[in-house]
Design a protein around this motif. Structure first.
Motif, PDB file in Angstrom:
ATOM      1  N   LYS A   4     -11.547  24.774   9.623  1.00 42.92           N
ATOM      2  CA  LYS A   4     -10.536  24.270  10.555  1.00 42.92           C
ATOM      3  C   LYS A   4     -10.837  24.632  12.005  1.00 42.92           C
ATOM      4  O   LYS A   4     -10.398  23.931  12.921  1.00 42.92           O
ATOM      5  CB  LYS A   4      -9.148  24.801  10.169  1.00 42.92           C
ATOM      6  N   ASN A   5     -11.566  25.719  12.216  1.00 40.10           N
ATOM      7  CA  ASN A   5     -11.886  26.126  13.586  1.00 40.10           C
ATOM      8  C   ASN A   5     -13.110  25.360  14.079  1.00 40.10           C
ATOM      9  O   ASN A   5     -14.195  25.907  14.268  1.00 40.10           O
ATOM     10  CB  ASN A   5     -12.128  27.638  13.650  1.00 40.10           C
ATOM     11  N   THR A   6     -12.917  24.077  14.260  1.00 37.62           N
ATOM     12  CA  THR A   6     -14.013  23.195  14.644  1.00 37.62           C
ATOM     13  C   THR A   6     -13.432  21.864  15.120  1.00 37.62           C
ATOM     14  O   THR A   6     -12.243  21.609  14.972  1.00 37.62           O
ATOM     15  CB  THR A   6     -14.957  22.992  13.448  1.00 37.62           C
ATOM     16  N   TRP A 106     -11.338  13.693  19.719  1.00 40.84           N
ATOM     17  CA  TRP A 106     -11.690  14.870  18.919  1.00 40.84           C
ATOM     18  C   TRP A 106     -10.501  15.825  18.864  1.00 40.84           C
ATOM     19  O   TRP A 106      -9.829  16.056  19.875  1.00 40.84           O
ATOM     20  CB  TRP A 106     -12.875  15.593  19.547  1.00 40.84           C
ATOM     21  N   VAL A 107     -10.245  16.387  17.688  1.00 38.76           N
ATOM     22  CA  VAL A 107      -9.117  17.295  17.521  1.00 38.76           C
ATOM     23  C   VAL A 107      -9.581  18.586  16.862  1.00 38.76           C
ATOM     24  O   VAL A 107     -10.537  18.600  16.076  1.00 38.76           O
ATOM     25  CB  VAL A 107      -7.986  16.641  16.695  1.00 38.76           C
ATOM     26  N   TRP A 108      -8.887  19.676  17.198  1.00 34.69           N
ATOM     27  CA  TRP A 108      -9.160  21.016  16.649  1.00 34.69           C
ATOM     28  C   TRP A 108      -7.929  21.412  15.846  1.00 34.69           C
ATOM     29  O   TRP A 108      -6.830  21.531  16.380  1.00 34.69           O
ATOM     30  CB  TRP A 108      -9.383  21.975  17.809  1.00 34.69           C
ATOM     31  N   SER A 118     -16.850  22.724  24.796  1.00 34.39           N
ATOM     32  CA  SER A 118     -18.298  22.661  24.977  1.00 34.39           C
ATOM     33  C   SER A 118     -19.018  22.578  23.631  1.00 34.39           C
ATOM     34  O   SER A 118     -20.216  22.271  23.579  1.00 34.39           O
ATOM     35  CB  SER A 118     -18.800  23.877  25.760  1.00 34.39           C
ATOM     36  N   ASN A 119     -18.286  22.838  22.536  1.00 34.24           N
ATOM     37  CA  ASN A 119     -18.874  22.766  21.207  1.00 34.24           C
ATOM     38  C   ASN A 119     -18.782  21.360  20.598  1.00 34.24           C
ATOM     39  O   ASN A 119     -19.254  21.145  19.485  1.00 34.24           O
ATOM     40  CB  ASN A 119     -18.198  23.767  20.274  1.00 34.24           C
ATOM     41  N   PRO A 224     -22.439  21.106  11.214  1.00 35.85           N
ATOM     42  CA  PRO A 224     -21.052  21.401  10.871  1.00 35.85           C
ATOM     43  C   PRO A 224     -20.105  20.807  11.910  1.00 35.85           C
ATOM     44  O   PRO A 224     -20.483  20.672  13.067  1.00 35.85           O
ATOM     45  CB  PRO A 224     -20.993  22.929  10.886  1.00 35.85           C
ATOM     46  N   PRO A 225     -18.864  20.496  11.466  1.00 34.41           N
ATOM     47  CA  PRO A 225     -18.358  20.761  10.116  1.00 34.41           C
ATOM     48  C   PRO A 225     -18.779  19.707   9.093  1.00 34.41           C
ATOM     49  O   PRO A 225     -18.895  19.996   7.921  1.00 34.41           O
ATOM     50  CB  PRO A 225     -16.851  20.748  10.310  1.00 34.41           C
TER      51      PRO A 225
END
Length: 355
Positions: A4-6, A106-108, A118-119, A224-225
């Motif tokens: 989830k941390n992505t 994009w969602v986190w 930046s990731n 990943p993910p």
């Protein structure tokens, strides 16, 4: 079953241009919409009044209006107003880090304190006028990891995609698999073969002969993910293959952004980026149509596979050499999940009672 941390692709910009969009991602019900000045907002899709889905409401002056009783919510998840009510004590909805970039939203879904945009993957082709992109979205009822397995082992093309991209040389040619840090790469290079129908059409699209032998390549990269980008193409045989001059080949990047919905369903954002004849919109549409049919064939196989796995969870599956790409990709996913769960599963410190 999913980190989830992505960052995951949640939707495309056009999906939220006119109205809110409700979408479940990694088990989280989220509403996406455009707030003040058109900036993307992502909130918990749950009205604090009676639990209605906020995604069924409307957007008015950058605020989200519930379609049940008119509750109005700010982009930070705080209730702004509601007809005839004082809202100071209303609970705040969770907001999710969200970014619009490279033609995607994009969602986190994890710990927002860890979100670092930046990731988000660097997609050089997405902002380059020398490239064209066309794609689509499928909602597929299967574990997202089955799609990763599918894309990291392309030997199935010989049997699933017989009329488009499949040919017998695919499963006759050895595949190489290697892990590079947090990425897995599988590659296959076929020499002096005849191009299948999909690639014959692309050769014609670049004004190249389609009835001569070619060198063909497939380089699949998992990161990943759950992203898989595949370098694919053909070049007239003897011209250098993968490294051939652009005038002698057609090459593309197959784009696969795989976003889990639940344990057994996913959102599949597929497409193809190419750097030949990028301004030819008819060619873009033709490739998109052909690719869409290919992925529809995958969908039928994967959903039937999921039904079997659900019915027979006790049955073990074989792991062969051709499965190495998917196996190594799953190891990376498992490691990321374990890292996220580790703090929550750490044993509580022992309580010492005074003597």
């Amino acid at each position: 079953m999913f980190p989830k941390n992505t960052w995951y692709v949640a939707c495309t910009p056009t999906e939220i241009d006119d109205k809110p969009l409700g979408r479940q991602i990694c088990g989280e019900k989220i509403v996406f919409y455009r707030g003040p000045e058109g900036k993307v907002v992502a909130l918990d899709d749950f009205c604090p009044h009676r639990g209605a889905a906020l995604s069924l409401g409307t957007v008015c002056e950058g605020k989200l209006v519930c379609g049940y009783h008119g509750l109005v919510m700010d982009c930070d998840g705080k209730v702004a107003s509601m007809p005839g009510q004082r809202v100071q004590g209303f609970p705040r909805n969770r907001s999710f880090p969200v970014v619009e970039r490279h033609g995607f939203i994009w969602v986190w879904t994890g710990d927002e304190k860890l979100a670092d945009d930046s990731n988000i993957p660097q997609l050089d082709w997405a902002n380059n006028p020398e490239w064209a992109y066309g794609g689509g979205l499928y909602h597929i009822h299967c574990d997202y990891r089955l799609m990763i397995d599918n894309l990291m082992d392309l030997t199935h093309e010989t049997y699933v995609h017989t009329t488009s991209i499949g040919q017998k040389e695919i499963d006759e040619t050895p595949v190489s698999t290697k892990t590079e840090g947090e990425s897995v790469v599988t590659s296959r290079f076929m020499e002096n073969v005849m191009a299948p129908p999909f690639w014959r059409a692309n050769l014609r699209g670049n004004n190249l002969a389609d009835d001569v032998p070619v060198d063909r390549w497939q380089v699949c990269r998992f990161t990943p993910p759950s992203h898989v980008l595949i370098e694919v193409g053909v070049a007239h045989a003897g011209k250098g293959g993968y490294h051939a001059d652009p005038k002698d080949k057609v090459s593309s990047i197959v784009v696969d952004f795989i976003t889990p919905e639940t344990d057994t369903s996913m959102w599949y954002f597929w497409g193809m980026a190419r750097n030949f004849n990028p301004k030819d919109k008819a060619l873009t549409a033709q490739i998109r149509e052909g690719q869409g049919k290919v992925f529809a064939e995958d969908t039928a196989v994967l959903e039937a596979q999921q039904r079997n796995l659900t019915l027979f969870p006790q049955r073990k599956l074989l792991m062969l050499n051709i499965d190495a790409g998917g196996v190594q990709s799953r190891r990376i996913i498992d490691r990321l999940i374990a890292q996220e769960l580790a703090p929550a599963q750490a044993p509580a410190p022992a309580q010492h009672q005074a003597a």
